[in-house]
Design a protein around this motif. Structure first.
Motif, PDB file in Angstrom:
ATOM      1  N   GLU A  78       0.942  -1.133  -0.041  1.00 13.73           N
ATOM      2  CA  GLU A  78      -0.042  -0.156  -0.130  1.00 13.73           C
ATOM      3  C   GLU A  78       0.792   1.379  -0.026  1.00 13.73           C
ATOM      4  OE1 GLU A  78      -0.334  -2.699   1.758  1.00 13.73           O
ATOM      5  OE2 GLU A  78      -2.256  -3.282   1.241  1.00 13.73           O
ATOM      6  N   GLU A  79       1.965   1.265   0.649  1.00 12.22           N
ATOM      7  CA  GLU A  79       2.879   2.193   0.935  1.00 12.22           C
ATOM      8  C   GLU A  79       3.536   2.515  -0.314  1.00 12.22           C
ATOM      9  OE1 GLU A  79       4.125   2.189   5.760  1.00 12.22           O
ATOM     10  OE2 GLU A  79       5.168   1.136   4.123  1.00 12.22           O
ATOM     11  N   LEU A  80       4.126   1.548  -1.086  1.00 14.28           N
ATOM     12  CA  LEU A  80       4.564   1.593  -2.346  1.00 14.28           C
ATOM     13  C   LEU A  80       3.582   2.362  -3.442  1.00 14.28           C
ATOM     14  CD1 LEU A  80       6.635  -1.664  -2.555  1.00 14.28           C
ATOM     15  CD2 LEU A  80       7.610   0.684  -2.255  1.00 14.28           C
ATOM     16  N   GLU A  81       2.288   1.841  -3.374  1.00 15.43           N
ATOM     17  CA  GLU A  81       1.412   2.337  -4.385  1.00 15.43           C
ATOM     18  C   GLU A  81       1.242   3.950  -3.957  1.00 15.43           C
ATOM     19  OE1 GLU A  81      -1.244   2.425  -7.490  1.00 15.43           O
ATOM     20  OE2 GLU A  81       0.085   0.810  -6.762  1.00 15.43           O
ATOM     21  N   GLU A  82       0.948   4.240  -2.792  1.00 18.60           N
ATOM     22  CA  GLU A  82       1.068   5.703  -2.292  1.00 18.60           C
ATOM     23  C   GLU A  82       2.080   6.390  -3.068  1.00 18.60           C
ATOM     24  OE1 GLU A  82       0.159   6.071   1.492  1.00 18.60           O
ATOM     25  OE2 GLU A  82      -1.594   5.024   1.682  1.00 18.60           O
ATOM     26  N   GLU A  83       3.216   5.960  -2.865  1.00 22.26           N
ATOM     27  CA  GLU A  83       4.423   6.781  -3.410  1.00 22.26           C
ATOM     28  C   GLU A  83       4.406   6.908  -4.791  1.00 22.26           C
ATOM     29  OE1 GLU A  83       7.984   4.858  -1.729  1.00 22.26           O
ATOM     30  OE2 GLU A  83       7.355   5.213   0.474  1.00 22.26           O
ATOM     31  N   ALA A  93       4.289  10.370  -6.804  1.00 21.65           N
ATOM     32  CA  ALA A  93       5.232  10.639  -7.876  1.00 21.65           C
ATOM     33  C   ALA A  93       4.776  10.736  -9.319  1.00 21.65           C
ATOM     34  CB  ALA A  93       6.328   9.498  -7.764  1.00 21.65           C
ATOM     35  N   GLU A  94       3.556  10.237  -9.569  1.00 23.76           N
ATOM     36  CA  GLU A  94       2.867  10.347 -10.814  1.00 23.76           C
ATOM     37  C   GLU A  94       2.460  11.674 -10.886  1.00 23.76           C
ATOM     38  OE1 GLU A  94       0.516   6.886 -11.124  1.00 23.76           O
ATOM     39  OE2 GLU A  94       2.301   5.776 -12.180  1.00 23.76           O
ATOM     40  N   GLU A 102      -1.148  11.234 -15.735  1.00 21.28           N
ATOM     41  CA  GLU A 102      -2.450  10.821 -15.510  1.00 21.28           C
ATOM     42  C   GLU A 102      -2.662   9.281 -15.891  1.00 21.28           C
ATOM     43  OE1 GLU A 102      -5.269  12.730 -17.466  1.00 21.28           O
ATOM     44  OE2 GLU A 102      -4.843  14.831 -16.621  1.00 21.28           O
ATOM     45  N   ARG A 103      -3.122   8.490 -14.976  1.00 20.04           N
ATOM     46  CA  ARG A 103      -3.242   6.814 -14.972  1.00 20.04           C
ATOM     47  C   ARG A 103      -4.404   6.654 -15.857  1.00 20.04           C
ATOM     48  NH1 ARG A 103      -2.029   3.370  -9.646  1.00 20.04           N
ATOM     49  NH2 ARG A 103       0.150   4.077  -9.306  1.00 20.04           N
ATOM     50  N   ASP A 104      -4.343   5.817 -16.692  1.00 21.24           N
ATOM     51  CA  ASP A 104      -5.516   5.124 -17.301  1.00 21.24           C
ATOM     52  C   ASP A 104      -6.345   4.530 -16.382  1.00 21.24           C
ATOM     53  OD1 ASP A 104      -4.600   6.155 -19.741  1.00 21.24           O
ATOM     54  OD2 ASP A 104      -3.536   4.298 -20.257  1.00 21.24           O
ATOM     55  N   GLU A 105      -7.469   4.520 -16.517  1.00 18.77           N
ATOM     56  CA  GLU A 105      -8.769   3.895 -15.917  1.00 18.77           C
ATOM     57  C   GLU A 105      -8.555   2.348 -15.960  1.00 18.77           C
ATOM     58  OE1 GLU A 105     -13.324   4.864 -14.758  1.00 18.77           O
ATOM     59  OE2 GLU A 105     -12.734   4.327 -16.771  1.00 18.77           O
ATOM     60  N   SER A 106      -8.347   1.583 -14.717  1.00 16.13           N
ATOM     61  CA  SER A 106      -8.365  -0.041 -14.821  1.00 16.13           C
ATOM     62  C   SER A 106      -9.436  -0.372 -14.911  1.00 16.13           C
ATOM     63  CB  SER A 106      -7.765  -0.512 -13.281  1.00 16.13           C
ATOM     64  OG  SER A 106      -8.814  -0.099 -12.360  1.00 16.13           O
TER      65      SER A 106
END
Length: 236
Positions: free
Chosen positions: A186-191, A195-196, A202-206
């Motif tokens: 979870e912490e890695l995902e938040e980081e 950063a992004e 902007e992330r593409d919608e999963s």
């Protein structure tokens, strides 16, 4: 670490220089080399490629070799190795001539052994240390155990176990290992998201998010449809 006598490598005096000559040497499975030091002019040599590669592989970055140069045995310390980054063959080797008992300055890698505490992340701050040691007593590496180390552990250069006669040239307080908390998924995902965001990515919608949004949209449409149906019924 006692001196280990290795097979003496036969050297040939090199008289041709330049890129073309170096390529011809390498095509014949040999390696161009230079030996510096001992107050003499540098010796430009041609060495058997396989023998030199195995000696350096076994002895590490500070491999000590015995070279037979026109009948004279020279003790040579490896100082710089140039190798092809893709194929790995040796392109050129620099040596410095040393004497038995002579003190030399070398950089020696630190090799970690053992497993830390499961929650710990081991960060290597400095992977090598600078030592003064006898030319015939240079360690291939310095072993450092991290078995069971816990979060918050700091290991400094002064805590390394050096071979007899070796002197640490780096600062005693130079940090070798810093043990920190291993981040959760979870912490890695938040980081990564932070950063992004900072980079304006902007992330593409999963697929899951798209399916969830579609489901919510369908639910809202059904609700609106029911309201319209009730309204038309009342008007009738």
């Amino acid at each position: 670490m006692p001196e280990t006598k290795t097979e003496t490598i036969k050297a040939e005096t090199r008289t041709e220089f330049g890129k073309g000559a170096a390529r011809r040497i390498r095509r014949s499975d040999k390696v161009p080399a230079v030996v510096y030091g001992a107050g003499n002019e540098p010796s430009h040599l041609t060495l058997p490629g396989h023998a030199v590669m195995m000696a350096i592989k076994n002895g590490g970055s500070n491999a000590l070799l015995y070279l037979d140069i026109e009948g004279k045995e020279v003790l040579a310390l490896t100082k710089q190795v140039q190798a092809d980054p893709i194929k790995g063959f040796l392109e050129h080797v620099d040596f410095v001539e040393v004497k038995r008992g002579q003190k030399v300055t070398v950089d020696v890698p630190v090799q970690l052994t053992g497993e830390p505490h499961p929650d710990a992340l081991v960060v290597t701050e400095n992977a090598t240390v600078s030592l003064e040691a006898e030319a015939t007593n240079i360690p291939e590496f310095i072993e450092l155990s991290i078995e069971g180390v816990e979060v918050g552990t700091l290991i400094q250069a002064s805590e390394l176990q050096l071979p007899s006669g070796a002197l640490l040239l780096d600062d005693d307080e130079m940090l070798i290992v810093n043990v920190t908390h291993a981040p959760t998924a979870e912490e890695l995902e938040e980081e990564l998201e932070e950063a992004e965001a900072e980079a304006g990515i902007e992330r593409d919608e999963s697929d899951e998010e798209a399916a969830e949004a579609e489901s919510e949209g369908d639910s809202g449409s059904d609700s609106d449809g029911e309201g319209d149906s009730e309204g038309s019924s009342e008007e009738e």
